[in-house]
Design a protein around this motif. Structure first.
Motif, PDB file in Angstrom:
ATOM      1  N   LEU A 102       0.819  -1.213   0.000  1.00  8.44           N
ATOM      2  CA  LEU A 102       0.000   0.000   0.000  1.00  8.44           C
ATOM      3  C   LEU A 102       0.856   1.268   0.000  1.00  8.44           C
ATOM      4  CD1 LEU A 102      -2.935  -0.994   2.356  1.00  8.44           C
ATOM      5  CD2 LEU A 102      -3.150  -0.235  -0.007  1.00  8.44           C
ATOM      6  N   LEU A 103       1.868   1.311   0.858  1.00 10.43           N
ATOM      7  CA  LEU A 103       2.703   2.513   0.933  1.00 10.43           C
ATOM      8  C   LEU A 103       3.535   2.714  -0.336  1.00 10.43           C
ATOM      9  CD1 LEU A 103       3.843   2.391   4.668  1.00 10.43           C
ATOM     10  CD2 LEU A 103       2.155   3.937   3.631  1.00 10.43           C
ATOM     11  N   ASP A 104       3.940   1.616  -0.963  1.00 12.43           N
ATOM     12  CA  ASP A 104       4.729   1.712  -2.188  1.00 12.43           C
ATOM     13  C   ASP A 104       3.880   2.210  -3.360  1.00 12.43           C
ATOM     14  OD1 ASP A 104       7.155   1.282  -3.756  1.00 12.43           O
ATOM     15  OD2 ASP A 104       6.057  -0.390  -4.676  1.00 12.43           O
ATOM     16  N   GLU A 105       2.681   1.650  -3.502  1.00 13.50           N
ATOM     17  CA  GLU A 105       1.836   2.001  -4.645  1.00 13.50           C
ATOM     18  C   GLU A 105       0.932   3.204  -4.374  1.00 13.50           C
ATOM     19  OE1 GLU A 105      -0.070  -1.080  -6.800  1.00 13.50           O
ATOM     20  OE2 GLU A 105       1.580  -2.473  -6.514  1.00 13.50           O
ATOM     21  N   PHE A 106       0.875   3.628  -3.121  1.00 17.16           N
ATOM     22  CA  PHE A 106       0.008   4.745  -2.736  1.00 17.16           C
ATOM     23  C   PHE A 106       0.785   5.622  -1.752  1.00 17.16           C
ATOM     24  CE2 PHE A 106      -4.756   5.468  -1.529  1.00 17.16           C
ATOM     25  CZ  PHE A 106      -4.620   6.820  -1.742  1.00 17.16           C
ATOM     26  N   PRO A 107       1.843   6.296  -2.244  1.00 18.00           N
ATOM     27  CA  PRO A 107       2.731   7.057  -1.353  1.00 18.00           C
ATOM     28  C   PRO A 107       2.051   8.238  -0.654  1.00 18.00           C
ATOM     29  CG  PRO A 107       3.256   7.505  -3.655  1.00 18.00           C
ATOM     30  CD  PRO A 107       2.253   6.383  -3.643  1.00 18.00           C
ATOM     31  N   GLU A 108       0.873   8.630  -1.109  1.00 16.36           N
ATOM     32  CA  GLU A 108       0.166   9.728  -0.447  1.00 16.36           C
ATOM     33  C   GLU A 108      -0.356   9.326   0.931  1.00 16.36           C
ATOM     34  OE1 GLU A 108       0.064  10.257  -4.835  1.00 16.36           O
ATOM     35  OE2 GLU A 108      -0.492   8.612  -3.532  1.00 16.36           O
ATOM     36  N   LEU A 109      -0.519   8.020   1.165  1.00 16.25           N
ATOM     37  CA  LEU A 109      -0.943   7.557   2.487  1.00 16.25           C
ATOM     38  C   LEU A 109       0.127   7.904   3.513  1.00 16.25           C
ATOM     39  CD1 LEU A 109      -2.303   3.963   1.739  1.00 16.25           C
ATOM     40  CD2 LEU A 109      -3.647   5.941   2.476  1.00 16.25           C
ATOM     41  N   LYS A 110      -0.290   8.345   4.668  1.00 14.44           N
ATOM     42  CA  LYS A 110       0.687   8.650   5.716  1.00 14.44           C
ATOM     43  C   LYS A 110       1.125   7.399   6.430  1.00 14.44           C
ATOM     44  CE  LYS A 110      -0.121  13.451   6.419  1.00 14.44           C
ATOM     45  NZ  LYS A 110      -0.552  14.505   7.288  1.00 14.44           N
ATOM     46  N   GLU A 111       0.222   6.430   6.598  1.00 16.10           N
ATOM     47  CA  GLU A 111       0.535   5.196   7.312  1.00 16.10           C
ATOM     48  C   GLU A 111      -0.563   4.177   7.034  1.00 16.10           C
ATOM     49  OE1 GLU A 111       2.420   2.712   8.480  1.00 16.10           O
ATOM     50  OE2 GLU A 111       3.473   4.264   9.596  1.00 16.10           O
ATOM     51  N   VAL A 112      -0.247   2.914   7.286  1.00 17.02           N
ATOM     52  CA  VAL A 112      -1.208   1.819   7.205  1.00 17.02           C
ATOM     53  C   VAL A 112      -1.162   1.105   8.527  1.00 17.02           C
ATOM     54  CG1 VAL A 112      -1.897  -0.268   5.975  1.00 17.02           C
ATOM     55  CG2 VAL A 112      -0.784   1.605   4.717  1.00 17.02           C
ATOM     56  N   VAL A 113      -2.322   0.918   9.156  1.00 20.54           N
ATOM     57  CA  VAL A 113      -2.404   0.345  10.498  1.00 20.54           C
ATOM     58  C   VAL A 113      -3.249  -0.934  10.455  1.00 20.54           C
ATOM     59  CG1 VAL A 113      -3.240   0.757  12.849  1.00 20.54           C
ATOM     60  CG2 VAL A 113      -2.188   2.617  11.562  1.00 20.54           C
ATOM     61  N   LEU A 114      -2.747  -1.980  11.092  1.00 19.50           N
ATOM     62  CA  LEU A 114      -3.492  -3.234  11.212  1.00 19.50           C
ATOM     63  C   LEU A 114      -4.369  -3.151  12.456  1.00 19.50           C
ATOM     64  CD1 LEU A 114      -4.046  -6.162  10.312  1.00 19.50           C
ATOM     65  CD2 LEU A 114      -2.093  -6.843  11.711  1.00 19.50           C
ATOM     66  N   VAL A 115      -5.659  -3.420  12.288  1.00 16.89           N
ATOM     67  CA  VAL A 115      -6.612  -3.408  13.402  1.00 16.89           C
ATOM     68  C   VAL A 115      -7.000  -4.849  13.696  1.00 16.89           C
ATOM     69  CG1 VAL A 115      -8.896  -2.623  14.158  1.00 16.89           C
ATOM     70  CG2 VAL A 115      -7.493  -1.158  12.686  1.00 16.89           C
TER      71      VAL A 115
END
Length: 116
Positions: A102-115
């Motif tokens: 996700l972070l590689d293909e969507f660099p606009e994301l600030k972070e990805v969190v597992l819930v």
């Protein structure tokens, strides 16, 4: 009220929903700015399309991954379902797979969190 004691109704010309819809571009969020609901919808569509690339591999093992949403700050929240929920490898699979993808293909994301 009008002369016959019924509420007066003002006529308004409402534009069709398609005309009101703003064009949303995916771009980095300036510091101190929050995403609108319309922006978050577009961001969530993009994140879901990225997850579709990895989903077949996860489903092959009896699990799944779901995007719970993206908040106003551009942080994506995902969870594992099925066999992946509670799996000892879920944290590692998340860190080295889903999060990085996700972070590689969507660099606009600030972070990805597992819930969960």
């Amino acid at each position: 009220m009008s002369e016959n004691n019924t509420p007066a109704v003002e006529e308004t010309s409402a534009a069709p929903a398609e005309e009101i819809k703003e064009e949303v571009k995916i771009e980095p969020i300036p510091e101190g700015t929050l995403l609108t609901r319309a922006q978050r919808n577009v961001w969530e569509e993009k994140a879901n399309s990225i997850l579709e690339k990895i989903r077949p591999y996860i489903q092959h093992d009896g699990g799944d991954v779901e995007l719970l949403g993206i908040d106003e700050e551009g942080i994506a929240y995902v969870t594992f379902l099925g066999a992946c929920a509670g799996c000892m490898m879920a944290g590692e699979d998340f860190s080295t797979g889903i999060r990085l993808l996700l972070l590689d293909e969507f660099p606009e994301l600030k972070e990805v969190v597992l819930v969960g």
